[in-house]
Design a protein around this motif. Structure first.
Motif, PDB file in Angstrom:
ATOM      1  N   VAL A 110       0.853  -1.190   0.000  1.00 40.97           N
ATOM      2  CA  VAL A 110       0.000   0.000   0.000  1.00 40.97           C
ATOM      3  C   VAL A 110       0.889   1.239   0.000  1.00 40.97           C
ATOM      4  CG1 VAL A 110      -1.930  -1.139   1.165  1.00 40.97           C
ATOM      5  CG2 VAL A 110      -0.144  -0.040   2.532  1.00 40.97           C
TER       6      VAL A 110
ATOM      7  N   LYS B 145      -5.651   0.377  -0.301  1.00 39.38           N
ATOM      8  CA  LYS B 145      -5.651   0.004  -1.712  1.00 39.38           C
ATOM      9  C   LYS B 145      -4.296  -0.519  -2.160  1.00 39.38           C
ATOM     10  CE  LYS B 145      -9.507   2.735  -3.485  1.00 39.38           C
ATOM     11  NZ  LYS B 145      -9.928   3.730  -4.491  1.00 39.38           N
ATOM     12  N   ARG B 146      -4.339  -1.567  -2.968  1.00 40.79           N
ATOM     13  CA  ARG B 146      -3.120  -2.166  -3.510  1.00 40.79           C
ATOM     14  C   ARG B 146      -2.431  -1.192  -4.457  1.00 40.79           C
ATOM     15  NH1 ARG B 146      -1.944  -7.652  -4.458  1.00 40.79           N
ATOM     16  NH2 ARG B 146      -4.105  -8.128  -3.832  1.00 40.79           N
TER      17      ARG B 146
END
Length: 314
Positions: free
Chosen positions: A252, A268-269
């Motif tokens: 992240v 979120k990636r």
């Protein structure tokens, strides 16, 4: 260690996600909040730091007025404040967010509440860990239960797709808690409930990231045994805690290191092959803006210490 988590489900969905099978009735039920104030004290967040209040599961045999076998939800402050502490709560300066399994019974801070059966299950979507890189840089990762993780046998089979999605997000970690009563000079102040997350050696799958991990309660049976203070005393319960290979993870953005960043972007990636650039239209830059509502104390808002600060097990 575990120094930052995310817990984003609202109070009602959190109850649904923590459904369990009552042994006495055989029915699948939801835990209830211990009281309305505790429910109101919980604010979902993508970036939970020490001193924040977060939800924990308790067994009924630990709470007055609750039937044995029933479970309840209660908010507690992250960072155990021992019952023996004298003076104002702010004068306790030791870092007790984590308690090492191998030494937990050697320290009165943890041994005393464990002997009294003060065990809880700390709830989260997942937790953050930082990998040490070259030139002193650190790359954060978000870790959580694998999608296929089983959590409750027949209970899972009864759930629809939405409920399974909710349940798959809840990470269950072994915790020890205590109740601190203010001195007589502060009689108007309510008692403070606080907890530490117990940590174990990292499993083989995440040893590359860090040498320790939270003691994860992997499934309903593990949760039941940890909360069952009647059949499992402190030593027996602690013996059940082991490193587990039940996690998934992804990188992240580094901005999660600032506790003021509460956006969903925290989890979120990101693609490590693509350098992260500030979004002048309001993406990353908006993370530095305060939350719409000030839901944290001054003590919490000014907590900007490095995420990998060394934990002192007092």
């Amino acid at each position: 260690m575990c120094g930052r988590t995310a817990c984003t489900l609202g109070p009602e969905k959190l109850c649904r996600a923590c459904r369990y099978q009552n042994k006495a009735s055989g029915k699948t039920i939801e835990p209830r909040w211990i009281d309305e104030q505790s429910k109101a004290d919980y604010y979902p967040s993508f970036n939970v730091c020490p001193q924040n209040k977060t939800p924990v599961l308790l067994s009924g045999n630990q709470v007055d007025g609750v039937e044995e076998g029933e479970r309840v939800l209660q908010t507690m402050k992250w960072g155990l404040l021992p019952s023996w502490h004298k003076g104002h709560q702010r004068s306790f300066h030791f870092n007790t967010i984590n308690a090492r399994l191998d030494t937990v019974m050697e320290k009165a801070t943890y041994r005393n509440p464990l002997k009294k059966g003060r065990r809880c299950v700390v709830l989260a979507d997942g937790f953050y860990e930082w990998q040490k890189m070259d030139k002193g840089k650190k790359q954060p990762y978000f870790l959580y239960f694998k999608d296929e993780q089983e959590k409750g046998g027949d209970i899972v089979e009864e759930m629809d797709a939405e409920e399974k999605r909710i349940t798959s997000r809840i990470l269950t970690m072994a915790g020890v808690y205590d109740r601190w009563t203010p001195p007589k000079a502060m009689e108007s102040q309510e008692p403070i409930y606080s907890y530490s997350i117990i940590t174990v050696e990292a499993s083989k799958s995440i040893g590359w990231l860090h040498d320790r991990m939270p003691a994860i309660l992997d499934g309903e049976d593990a949760i039941e045994k940890w909360l069952n203070t009647g059949e499992y005393d402190a030593e027996a319960a602690l013996a059940l805690l082991k490193p587990t290979d039940c996690l998934s993870w992804h990188p992240v953005a580094p901005a999660v290191g600032n506790v003021k960043n509460k956006s969903e972007e925290c989890v979120k990636r990101i693609d490590l092959s693509t350098p992260t650039k500030p979004d002048t239209k309001g993406g990353l830059l908006n993370w530095l803006k305060p939350s719409p509502k000030k839901r944290h104390s001054v003590e919490e808002e000014t907590n900007e210490e490095p995420p990998c600060k060394k934990t002192i097990d007092f």
